[in-house]
Design a protein around this motif. Sequence first.
Motif, PDB file in Angstrom:
ATOM      1  N   LEU A   1       0.818  -1.217   0.000  1.00  0.00           N
ATOM      2  CA  LEU A   1       0.000   0.000   0.000  1.00  0.00           C
ATOM      3  C   LEU A   1       0.851   1.266   0.000  1.00  0.00           C
ATOM      4  CD1 LEU A   1      -2.767  -1.081   2.548  1.00  0.00           C
ATOM      5  CD2 LEU A   1      -2.984  -0.913   0.062  1.00  0.00           C
ATOM      6  N   ALA A   2       2.180   1.105   0.048  1.00  0.00           N
ATOM      7  CA  ALA A   2       3.046   2.283   0.182  1.00  0.00           C
ATOM      8  C   ALA A   2       2.883   3.259  -0.979  1.00  0.00           C
ATOM      9  CB  ALA A   2       4.501   1.847   0.304  1.00  0.00           C
ATOM     10  N   GLY A   3       2.642   2.744  -2.171  1.00  0.00           N
ATOM     11  CA  GLY A   3       2.525   3.619  -3.334  1.00  0.00           C
ATOM     12  C   GLY A   3       1.192   4.342  -3.417  1.00  0.00           C
ATOM     13  N   LEU A   4       0.264   3.981  -2.558  1.00  0.00           N
ATOM     14  CA  LEU A   4      -1.072   4.592  -2.593  1.00  0.00           C
ATOM     15  C   LEU A   4      -1.358   5.422  -1.353  1.00  0.00           C
ATOM     16  CD1 LEU A   4      -2.061   1.250  -3.787  1.00  0.00           C
ATOM     17  CD2 LEU A   4      -3.260   3.105  -4.914  1.00  0.00           C
ATOM     18  N   GLY A   5      -0.764   5.024  -0.230  1.00  0.00           N
ATOM     19  CA  GLY A   5      -1.004   5.746   1.011  1.00  0.00           C
ATOM     20  C   GLY A   5      -2.377   5.442   1.578  1.00  0.00           C
ATOM     21  N   ASP A   6      -2.890   6.364   2.403  1.00  0.00           N
ATOM     22  CA  ASP A   6      -4.188   6.180   3.060  1.00  0.00           C
ATOM     23  C   ASP A   6      -5.288   6.651   2.107  1.00  0.00           C
ATOM     24  OD1 ASP A   6      -2.747   5.311   5.206  1.00  0.00           O
ATOM     25  OD2 ASP A   6      -3.107   7.084   6.459  1.00  0.00           O
ATOM     26  N   VAL A   7      -5.870   5.731   1.362  1.00  0.00           N
ATOM     27  CA  VAL A   7      -6.852   6.127   0.343  1.00  0.00           C
ATOM     28  C   VAL A   7      -8.209   6.434   0.972  1.00  0.00           C
ATOM     29  CG1 VAL A   7      -5.748   4.792  -1.510  1.00  0.00           C
ATOM     30  CG2 VAL A   7      -7.552   3.735  -0.114  1.00  0.00           C
ATOM     31  N   VAL A   8      -8.999   7.218   0.265  1.00  0.00           N
ATOM     32  CA  VAL A   8     -10.359   7.558   0.705  1.00  0.00           C
ATOM     33  C   VAL A   8     -11.274   6.357   0.444  1.00  0.00           C
ATOM     34  CG1 VAL A   8     -12.376   9.002   0.192  1.00  0.00           C
ATOM     35  CG2 VAL A   8     -10.101  10.040   0.362  1.00  0.00           C
ATOM     36  N   LEU A   9     -12.003   5.939   1.471  1.00  0.00           N
ATOM     37  CA  LEU A   9     -13.011   4.879   1.286  1.00  0.00           C
ATOM     38  C   LEU A   9     -14.422   5.437   1.332  1.00  0.00           C
ATOM     39  CD1 LEU A   9     -11.707   1.757   3.222  1.00  0.00           C
ATOM     40  CD2 LEU A   9     -11.303   2.441   0.855  1.00  0.00           C
ATOM     41  N   VAL A  10     -14.606   6.538   2.073  1.00  0.00           N
ATOM     42  CA  VAL A  10     -15.911   7.208   2.133  1.00  0.00           C
ATOM     43  C   VAL A  10     -15.691   8.645   1.695  1.00  0.00           C
ATOM     44  CG1 VAL A  10     -17.831   7.908   3.610  1.00  0.00           C
ATOM     45  CG2 VAL A  10     -16.621   5.753   4.078  1.00  0.00           C
ATOM     46  N   ARG A  11     -16.344   9.040   0.630  1.00  0.00           N
ATOM     47  CA  ARG A  11     -16.149  10.393   0.123  1.00  0.00           C
ATOM     48  C   ARG A  11     -16.934  11.403   0.948  1.00  0.00           C
ATOM     49  NH1 ARG A  11     -16.667  10.118  -6.355  1.00  0.00           N
ATOM     50  NH2 ARG A  11     -17.957  11.898  -5.801  1.00  0.00           N
ATOM     51  N   LYS A  12     -16.570  12.671   0.809  1.00  0.00           N
ATOM     52  CA  LYS A  12     -17.306  13.705   1.540  1.00  0.00           C
ATOM     53  C   LYS A  12     -18.774  13.709   1.131  1.00  0.00           C
ATOM     54  CE  LYS A  12     -13.358  16.757   2.296  1.00  0.00           C
ATOM     55  NZ  LYS A  12     -12.595  17.925   1.860  1.00  0.00           N
ATOM     56  N   ASP A  13     -19.043  13.417  -0.128  1.00  0.00           N
ATOM     57  CA  ASP A  13     -20.393  13.541  -0.673  1.00  0.00           C
ATOM     58  C   ASP A  13     -21.105  12.216  -0.888  1.00  0.00           C
ATOM     59  OD1 ASP A  13     -18.516  12.819  -2.578  1.00  0.00           O
ATOM     60  OD2 ASP A  13     -19.542  13.819  -4.217  1.00  0.00           O
ATOM     61  N   LEU A  14     -20.464  11.103  -0.541  1.00  0.00           N
ATOM     62  CA  LEU A  14     -21.034   9.782  -0.866  1.00  0.00           C
ATOM     63  C   LEU A  14     -20.630   8.767   0.189  1.00  0.00           C
ATOM     64  CD1 LEU A  14     -20.083   9.277  -4.629  1.00  0.00           C
ATOM     65  CD2 LEU A  14     -22.397   9.328  -3.709  1.00  0.00           C
ATOM     66  N   PRO A  15     -21.442   7.703   0.386  1.00  0.00           N
ATOM     67  CA  PRO A  15     -21.071   6.701   1.395  1.00  0.00           C
ATOM     68  C   PRO A  15     -19.948   5.758   0.971  1.00  0.00           C
ATOM     69  CG  PRO A  15     -23.170   6.144   0.388  1.00  0.00           C
ATOM     70  CD  PRO A  15     -22.766   7.479  -0.169  1.00  0.00           C
ATOM     71  N   ALA A  16     -19.394   5.945  -0.216  1.00  0.00           N
ATOM     72  CA  ALA A  16     -18.290   5.081  -0.647  1.00  0.00           C
ATOM     73  C   ALA A  16     -17.426   5.805  -1.656  1.00  0.00           C
ATOM     74  CB  ALA A  16     -18.831   3.813  -1.290  1.00  0.00           C
ATOM     75  N   SER A  17     -16.182   5.375  -1.754  1.00  0.00           N
ATOM     76  CA  SER A  17     -15.331   5.776  -2.874  1.00  0.00           C
ATOM     77  C   SER A  17     -15.355   4.617  -3.866  1.00  0.00           C
ATOM     78  CB  SER A  17     -13.899   6.008  -2.400  1.00  0.00           C
ATOM     79  OG  SER A  17     -13.321   4.770  -2.018  1.00  0.00           O
ATOM     80  N   TYR A  18     -14.726   4.815  -4.997  1.00  0.00           N
ATOM     81  CA  TYR A  18     -14.582   3.740  -5.982  1.00  0.00           C
ATOM     82  C   TYR A  18     -14.060   2.454  -5.334  1.00  0.00           C
ATOM     83  CZ  TYR A  18     -11.864   0.903  -9.196  1.00  0.00           C
ATOM     84  OH  TYR A  18     -11.308  -0.164  -9.845  1.00  0.00           O
ATOM     85  N   HIS A  19     -13.003   2.571  -4.509  1.00  0.00           N
ATOM     86  CA  HIS A  19     -12.366   1.380  -3.944  1.00  0.00           C
ATOM     87  C   HIS A  19     -13.328   0.530  -3.117  1.00  0.00           C
ATOM     88  CE1 HIS A  19      -8.467   2.719  -5.251  1.00  0.00           C
ATOM     89  NE2 HIS A  19      -8.525   3.827  -4.535  1.00  0.00           N
ATOM     90  N   LEU A  20     -14.074   1.179  -2.248  1.00  0.00           N
ATOM     91  CA  LEU A  20     -14.990   0.428  -1.383  1.00  0.00           C
ATOM     92  C   LEU A  20     -16.145  -0.139  -2.203  1.00  0.00           C
ATOM     93  CD1 LEU A  20     -15.715  -0.512   1.466  1.00  0.00           C
ATOM     94  CD2 LEU A  20     -16.937   1.640   1.807  1.00  0.00           C
ATOM     95  N   ALA A  21     -16.729   0.673  -3.073  1.00  0.00           N
ATOM     96  CA  ALA A  21     -17.892   0.241  -3.842  1.00  0.00           C
ATOM     97  C   ALA A  21     -17.540  -0.950  -4.736  1.00  0.00           C
ATOM     98  CB  ALA A  21     -18.421   1.403  -4.673  1.00  0.00           C
TER      99      ALA A  21
END
Length: 280
Positions: free
Chosen positions: A171-191
């Motif tokens: 995961l080092a090349g991605l870091g702490d990715v967003v799983l829940v967006r400010k405007d939505l209950p999921a990001s692409y990754h989680l969905a």
Amino acid sequence: MAAAMDRPAPDVTRFAPSPNGHLHLGHAFSAIVAHDLAAARGGRFLLRIEDIDGPRSRPELAEEFRADLAWLGLAFEEVPAQSTRLAAYAAAAERLKARGLLYPCTCTRSEIAAAGALEGSEGLIYPGTCKRRPPDPARAAAWRLDAEKALAETGPLVWEDALAGPQAVDLAGLGDVVLVRKDLPASYHLAVTLDDAADGVTLVTRGADLFAATHVHRTLQALLGLPVPRWHHHPLLLDAQGEKLAKRRGSPALATRRAAGEDGAMLARQLRLQQLVLGT
Ligand code: GLU
Ligand code: ZN
């Protein structure tokens, strides 16, 4: 009987376009690869409309996408669109939050850039500002996966790409990715991770541009106890200049070619020859 048992089960593959623009040749190529990998052994090829991209999402394009696939001669089964699954995304995010695996982040893109974030495999690597000091609760927050904590829970993981072979999760090349967006209950990754599991996808077929994202998806499968598919990241179709085909560079929409009376089955045959050239 023994022969039947030796034979691997047919695959369930999918094509998962986002209705934020017309499909172009690169999409057709991707859909053909996914369709043919399933069809070769009597498997299933799914269409899933990934329509949670906020204001960029144009639901009316879904009908166009169905017509494009039919025009290319690709039979598909459609599964529910992402917009119908928001409750499942929210529930999974709550489970991760309850385990302390997510933290809120109020940073804007410019704040992240100003904090000296490094460029990773998928854009800027989040510099961890909100992890070090809890953000202002009055501001809207996204929720990020704490990669360090996630790794401590899962231990080392591997995933299998049909073309590139076994991959150790990093995961080092991605870091702490967003799983829940400010405007939505999921990001692409989680969905996408939840959907592929819910839809019974056994071979996640998509372009090599999403290769790095799979490290996140494999991690989420481990954290959420989801089945682990295999992946097939196909090379991207390039234009004559060797550049990735993209809508913004003027690659013609499939719908335009279809409306002009072009033969979709013929185009699909040409793209299958490309597939031989690219070795997918
Ligand atoms: N919806 C994504 C896109 O259109 C593809 C997701 C995937 O194949 O995992 O780029
Ligand atoms: Zn932040």
